[in-house]
Design a protein around this motif. Structure first.
Motif, short mmCIF file in Angstrom:
data_model
loop_
_atom_site.label_atom_id
_atom_site.label_comp_id
_atom_site.label_asym_id
_atom_site.label_seq_id
_atom_site.Cartn_x
_atom_site.Cartn_y
_atom_site.Cartn_z
N ASP A 80 0.81 -1.22 0.00
CA ASP A 80 0.00 0.00 0.00
C ASP A 80 0.85 1.27 0.00
OD1 ASP A 80 -2.29 -1.45 -0.11
OD2 ASP A 80 -2.91 -1.12 1.96
N CYS A 81 1.79 1.38 0.94
CA CYS A 81 2.53 2.64 1.07
C CYS A 81 3.95 2.55 0.52
CB CYS A 81 2.53 3.12 2.53
SG CYS A 81 3.55 2.09 3.61
N GLY A 82 4.45 1.33 0.23
CA GLY A 82 5.77 1.19 -0.36
C GLY A 82 6.93 1.27 0.61
N LYS A 83 6.62 1.49 1.89
CA LYS A 83 7.69 1.52 2.88
C LYS A 83 8.11 0.09 3.23
CE LYS A 83 6.08 5.73 5.12
NZ LYS A 83 4.98 6.04 6.04
N PRO A 84 9.34 -0.08 3.71
CA PRO A 84 9.77 -1.44 4.08
C PRO A 84 8.91 -1.98 5.22
CG PRO A 84 11.64 0.08 4.02
CD PRO A 84 10.40 0.91 3.89
N VAL A 85 8.53 -3.24 5.09
CA VAL A 85 7.82 -3.92 6.19
C VAL A 85 8.88 -4.31 7.22
CG1 VAL A 85 6.38 -5.90 6.81
CG2 VAL A 85 6.07 -4.78 4.59
N PRO A 86 8.68 -3.99 8.51
CA PRO A 86 9.71 -4.29 9.51
C PRO A 86 10.09 -5.77 9.53
CG PRO A 86 7.95 -2.96 10.46
CD PRO A 86 7.50 -3.36 9.08
N GLU A 87 11.39 -5.96 9.74
CA GLU A 87 11.97 -7.31 9.74
C GLU A 87 11.23 -8.27 10.69
OE1 GLU A 87 15.42 -9.75 8.53
OE2 GLU A 87 14.40 -8.00 7.74
N GLY A 88 10.93 -7.77 11.89
CA GLY A 88 10.27 -8.61 12.90
C GLY A 88 8.91 -9.10 12.44
N ARG A 89 8.23 -8.23 11.70
CA ARG A 89 6.91 -8.61 11.18
C ARG A 89 7.04 -9.71 10.13
NH1 ARG A 89 1.72 -7.41 10.57
NH2 ARG A 89 0.79 -7.09 8.53
N LEU A 90 8.06 -9.59 9.27
CA LEU A 90 8.27 -10.61 8.25
C LEU A 90 8.73 -11.94 8.87
CD1 LEU A 90 9.96 -8.56 5.41
CD2 LEU A 90 7.64 -9.47 5.45
N GLU A 91 9.47 -11.83 9.97
CA GLU A 91 9.87 -13.05 10.68
C GLU A 91 8.64 -13.80 11.17
OE1 GLU A 91 12.64 -14.62 11.38
OE2 GLU A 91 14.12 -13.22 10.59
N ALA A 92 7.71 -13.04 11.75
CA ALA A 92 6.50 -13.64 12.32
C ALA A 92 5.54 -14.08 11.23
CB ALA A 92 5.81 -12.66 13.26
N ARG A 93 5.42 -13.26 10.19
CA ARG A 93 4.48 -13.55 9.10
C ARG A 93 5.16 -13.27 7.77
NH1 ARG A 93 -1.20 -11.02 9.47
NH2 ARG A 93 -1.23 -12.34 7.64
N PRO A 94 5.89 -14.25 7.23
CA PRO A 94 6.64 -14.02 5.98
C PRO A 94 5.73 -13.63 4.81
CG PRO A 94 7.19 -16.17 6.94
CD PRO A 94 6.06 -15.62 7.74
N GLU A 95 4.43 -13.95 4.94
CA GLU A 95 3.52 -13.64 3.83
C GLU A 95 2.93 -12.24 3.94
OE1 GLU A 95 2.74 -15.04 6.55
OE2 GLU A 95 0.59 -15.08 6.95
N ALA A 96 3.31 -11.49 5.02
CA ALA A 96 2.73 -10.16 5.22
C ALA A 96 2.96 -9.26 4.01
CB ALA A 96 3.31 -9.52 6.47
N ALA A 97 1.89 -8.65 3.53
CA ALA A 97 1.98 -7.80 2.34
C ALA A 97 2.03 -6.33 2.73
CB ALA A 97 0.80 -8.05 1.42
N ARG A 98 1.67 -6.03 3.98
CA ARG A 98 1.55 -4.63 4.39
C ARG A 98 2.26 -4.38 5.70
NH1 ARG A 98 -2.92 -6.32 2.14
NH2 ARG A 98 -3.59 -5.15 0.34
N CYS A 102 -0.72 0.01 7.64
CA CYS A 102 -1.63 -0.20 6.50
C CYS A 102 -2.53 -1.40 6.74
CB CYS A 102 -0.85 -0.38 5.21
SG CYS A 102 -0.03 1.15 4.70
N GLN A 103 -1.98 -2.44 7.36
CA GLN A 103 -2.80 -3.62 7.67
C GLN A 103 -3.91 -3.23 8.65
OE1 GLN A 103 -2.31 -6.73 6.20
NE2 GLN A 103 -4.33 -7.13 7.05
N GLY A 104 -3.56 -2.41 9.64
CA GLY A 104 -4.54 -1.94 10.62
C GLY A 104 -5.66 -1.15 9.96
N LYS A 105 -5.27 -0.24 9.06
CA LYS A 105 -6.29 0.54 8.33
C LYS A 105 -7.21 -0.36 7.55
CE LYS A 105 -3.38 4.43 7.29
NZ LYS A 105 -2.49 4.84 6.21
N ARG A 106 -6.60 -1.35 6.89
CA ARG A 106 -7.36 -2.25 6.06
C ARG A 106 -8.34 -3.06 6.91
NH1 ARG A 106 -6.69 -4.60 0.96
NH2 ARG A 106 -7.37 -6.75 0.97
N GLU A 107 -7.90 -3.50 8.07
CA GLU A 107 -8.78 -4.33 8.90
C GLU A 107 -9.90 -3.49 9.50
OE1 GLU A 107 -6.12 -6.55 11.40
OE2 GLU A 107 -5.52 -7.78 9.70
N ARG A 108 -9.61 -2.23 9.81
CA ARG A 108 -10.67 -1.38 10.34
C ARG A 108 -11.76 -1.09 9.30
NH1 ARG A 108 -6.63 1.01 13.23
NH2 ARG A 108 -6.28 2.67 11.74
#
Ligand SMILES: [Zn+2]
Length: 110
Positions: A80-98, A102-108
């Motif tokens: 969505d915003c093109g910024k790097p997804v934090p490393e820790g988030r990718l460790e926990a969820r390698p499939e994370a796209a946002r 942005c994920q929070g906005k989308r879920e709301r």
């Protein structure tokens, strides 16, 4: 996490999801064993299998799309915003796209 590791983890997740989806589409007894962890729910086995199948199918799509982003060299950036997804988030969820924001906005919005 480098993309080689990410790709391996995603491929493992994909294999696991394919196996789960195969089980869920098949034998209801296997489904009952598979979902024994949340016993106590009054859903029928068929309802529970359908709900799990919906979740597994959505996750499978996310994993496939993440592998495609690796192929395109776009992995690790928020779609969505093109910024790097934090490393820790990718460790926990390698499939994370946002990223988390942005994920929070989308879920709301749902
Ligand atoms: Zn973002």
């Amino acid at each position: 996490m480098d993309v080689t590791t990410a790709r391996e983890r995603l491929k493992d997740m994909l294999a696991e999801l394919d196996r789960s989806i195969g089980v869920l589409k098949g034998d209801p007894v296997a489904v009952r064993e598979y979902s024994a962890a949340d016993a106590g729910s009054d859903l029928t086995d068929a309802d529970r299998a359908q709900a799990m199948l919906t979740v597994a199918t959505a996750q499978r799509r996310a994993v496939v799309e993440a592998i495609e982003r690796i192929d395109e060299g776009a992995y690790g950036r928020c779609v969505d915003c093109g910024k790097p997804v934090p490393e820790g988030r990718l460790e926990a969820r390698p499939e994370a796209a946002r990223c988390v924001q942005c994920q929070g906005k989308r879920e709301r919005r749902r």
